[in-house]
Scaffold this active site. Sequence first.
Site, short mmCIF file in Angstrom:
data_model
loop_
_atom_site.label_atom_id
_atom_site.label_comp_id
_atom_site.label_asym_id
_atom_site.label_seq_id
_atom_site.Cartn_x
_atom_site.Cartn_y
_atom_site.Cartn_z
N VAL A 255 0.86 -1.20 0.00
CA VAL A 255 0.00 0.00 0.00
C VAL A 255 0.89 1.24 0.00
O VAL A 255 2.11 1.14 0.03
CB VAL A 255 -0.93 0.02 1.23
CG1 VAL A 255 -1.91 -1.14 1.17
CG2 VAL A 255 -0.13 -0.02 2.53
N CYS A 256 0.24 2.43 -0.01
CA CYS A 256 0.99 3.68 0.06
C CYS A 256 1.88 3.67 1.31
O CYS A 256 1.44 3.18 2.35
CB CYS A 256 0.05 4.88 0.18
SG CYS A 256 -0.89 5.23 -1.28
N PRO A 257 3.04 4.21 1.26
CA PRO A 257 3.64 4.88 0.08
C PRO A 257 4.56 3.97 -0.72
O PRO A 257 5.29 4.46 -1.57
CB PRO A 257 4.45 6.00 0.74
CG PRO A 257 4.94 5.38 2.02
CD PRO A 257 3.86 4.44 2.47
#
Lengths: 487, 83
Positions: free
Chosen positions: B21-23
């Site tokens: 997932v981010c980042p």
Amino acid sequence: MSNEVRAATLDMPGLRGSAWYGHKGNIYAAIIVTLVMLCLAWALLQDMRWIYLLVYIWFGLGYGIFLQYGRFCMASAVRDLFAVGVPRMAVGMLIAVMLFSLTAAVVKVLGVNTFHPHPLGWHILIGGAIFGFGIVFTGGCASGSLYKSGEGNIGSMLVVLSISFTQAYYVTLGGWLNKLVPASWTASAAAKDMPAQLSVTDGWFDQFVAGYVWDLHAGQLADQLGFDGLFSGAFVGNAFLGAILPSLLLMGYLYFVVYRKGYLRRRKVTVPRLRDHLRGVWSMVVSSRNTAIAGLCLGVLAGAHMWATGELREHYGIFNFGELLANMGHTAGLSIQDTVFDPGYWYITTQEAQWGAWLLDKGGMQMSDNIFFGLENGIPNPLINAPGWMSIGIILGAAVIALSRREFKWKVPNLETAMFALVGGALMGLGARIGMGCNIGAFFATVTNGDLSGWVFLGGMTAGGWLGVKAFNSWMEWRSGDDDLAI
Amino acid sequence: MAVKFEKVSDGDYLLDVTGYVCPHPQMYTKKVLCKLGSGDVLTLMFDNPSSCESIIAMCESAGDELLERADDGGSFRWRICKA
């Protein structure tokens, strides 16, 4: 032609030219919408006064839809600036701030604004910094984690879980932490003559709130500047000077420091004139169309939410949902003032703390002998927790649009992502309690109502985000040293 | 499930950040693009929708060209040509 348009030829195969029911995601989205509507109708049939709670759900659904549509996550507003040099989310956030400030001003003129300013002190900066550091690792802010949960991201669900339980736990902590509390806080808290069952001199959070925060000043810019007129105070003092002008200055800063160089290079402009810069600013604003649209819609929606709740309070003659719950015979979980958490606008972290506290309370922990739950917010059953339903609405709204856009996917986190979610969530929870809110409650809702403490929170969040990116880069360097990331 | 980066052939590379997932996706993409030479092509695989906008903006800013993008069921396979 932009990258987005040029490369869209393979986007979403099979989407065009087929009936909406030919895609399973649309069917699931329709089922969610139908179930929500049936539940809402059932609740209203039981008692029309549940409409107060349902308004939170409706706006939650709206927030969820636009958050997912614009991939609107305030964590990336600060993180992506430092991590990858992309200002699109910071710009989207500032657009939302400007719009919300105007709608909040309208609501103030209408006389139903529900906002209460936050006391300004060092705690806002420190809380913001801890929160900003945490969001780099969780991959999403408080609202972002909710909408990503709606995309099927189990890692984001872990973030929500972590924020919920850690906040609830933090506000009850005493013991050795009492020794770290300044004596002046203890003395000031004791002098407040609070009810004995709150034991305000036992527990760091109670002494922090009663002995420090309550002694600080809070206010809105219009009042501080002496703008007495209702219109001039709301629109000039709070909206323009408190939110729009700082937002425009920040957008100018983002253009000149982050966006300008790449824009002029792409346009092959070597000697830029004013019109080139103005076109550049516009290019920055519309570089992510979805984010800009989401910012506009969220700004309007947030103001409408405040208006709707304010009107309902007028209609029922109440100041807090707790009074309505008591009238309806639901007294369990109310605070000793017969109140519950009921901000009347977009807010995230406190209702999550209530979820955690409710479960810990059921597990046998004493959760009500503190100011946060016992005096102010209560610990209502999640089924009648109005802001809690707003958070669930965000998850469902995001799920609906993610399903229809074929972006829903159950995603199980690996150990690294799960650890980041839990530890980052714990830091976000700590930052939110010290800073008295998250990026929504302590920043978005405050600056838009002329409360400058929100800009201080953003300053802290930015500093924390910068440090977090540094730490994350170090982590990546360490990881790439021993696996297949090296060429 | 780990981040995978490999050279497929001369001037053709693959970065797989599926599951992250981010980042992670945008930061690993930036890190890898910095390593590639002008004209090299990177095939990027990820399944985090939130990273889409950031990666597009990052490519725009650097002048890198998004040659093609296949988005299906929350999984993304993009090909990026380094400027």
